[in-house]
Design a protein around this motif. Structure first.
Motif, short mmCIF file in Angstrom:
data_model
loop_
_atom_site.label_atom_id
_atom_site.label_comp_id
_atom_site.label_asym_id
_atom_site.label_seq_id
_atom_site.Cartn_x
_atom_site.Cartn_y
_atom_site.Cartn_z
N UNK A 3 -8.71 28.32 29.53
CA UNK A 3 -9.56 27.10 29.93
C UNK A 3 -9.06 26.25 30.84
N UNK A 4 -7.61 26.08 30.74
CA UNK A 4 -6.90 24.93 31.74
C UNK A 4 -7.05 25.56 32.98
N UNK A 5 -6.63 26.85 33.12
CA UNK A 5 -6.56 27.70 34.30
C UNK A 5 -8.03 27.58 34.96
N UNK A 6 -9.14 27.84 34.18
CA UNK A 6 -10.57 27.85 35.12
C UNK A 6 -11.15 26.35 34.98
N UNK A 7 -10.37 25.25 34.67
CA UNK A 7 -10.71 23.94 34.85
C UNK A 7 -9.53 22.91 35.10
N UNK A 8 -9.15 23.18 36.44
CA UNK A 8 -7.81 22.27 36.79
C UNK A 8 -8.26 20.87 36.40
N UNK A 9 -7.30 20.18 35.99
CA UNK A 9 -7.49 18.74 35.81
C UNK A 9 -8.19 18.38 34.57
N UNK A 10 -8.44 19.22 33.63
CA UNK A 10 -9.04 19.01 32.32
C UNK A 10 -8.13 18.15 31.44
N UNK A 11 -8.94 17.08 30.85
CA UNK A 11 -7.99 16.15 29.93
C UNK A 11 -8.03 16.84 28.39
N UNK A 12 -7.10 16.48 27.83
CA UNK A 12 -7.03 16.97 26.09
C UNK A 12 -8.05 16.88 25.34
#
Length: 159
Positions: free
Chosen positions: A60-69
């Motif tokens: 999910x982090x890979x597909x959504x750069x800048x995602x917050x916790x």
């Protein structure tokens, strides 16, 4: 393997035991298939020193750069506090970076590193291959329909 339109073997019929009620329950059937896939996925992920939950976070982090916790927790339907250890582990391994958001210093933007993106891609390919051990007899149309139906169910239950 039974064809999609054939009655499935419950796995207990060989012993003369029937479970017609359980096998009419979709949740039960989904669980049984998942229980076949999960150990295979765990095995191939462990080869890359990943667990299902750490792979899910990395993906999910890979597909959504800048995602917050908090967004990551929502996406995975997990408690934010349970993610802290996983995020720390991914960061320590150099798979993600965590940077303070200038407008809100309490929040951190999570982004996969190049190493993290490559690991996610390799691990995903291995998980797909492992899934094929169970689902390989499905053709592409069947797989697409199944994913569409599962997506509809997820969206409906997320309300």
């Amino acid at each position: 393997m039974p064809k999609p339109d054939e009655s499935p073997d419950s796995g207990t019929e060989k012993k003369g035991i029937t479970d017609s009620v359980l096998f009419s329950l979709i949740g039960y059937r989904l669980k049984r298939v998942y229980m076949q896939i999960q150990p295979l996925a765990q095995r191939v992920l462990a080869e890359n020193d990943l667990r299902v939950v750490s792979f899910s976070c990395l993906s999910i982090i890979t597909d959504n750069p800048g995602i917050v916790q908090s967004e990551l927790a929502d996406a995975l339907q997990m408690e934010r506090s349970n993610l802290v250890v996983i995020i720390d582990e991914l960061e320590e391994r150099g798979l993600i970076t965590r940077k303070k958001i200038p407008t809100d210093r309490r929040r951190y933007a999570l982004t996969a590193t190049l190493r993290g993106r490559h690991l996610r891609d390799r691990a995903a390919a291995k998980v797909r291959t492992a899934e094929d051990e169970v689902l390989g007899w499905l053709d592409e149309d069947d797989r697409d329909r199944l994913l569409t139906i599962l997506g509809r169910l997820e969206r409906r239950t997320a309300r």
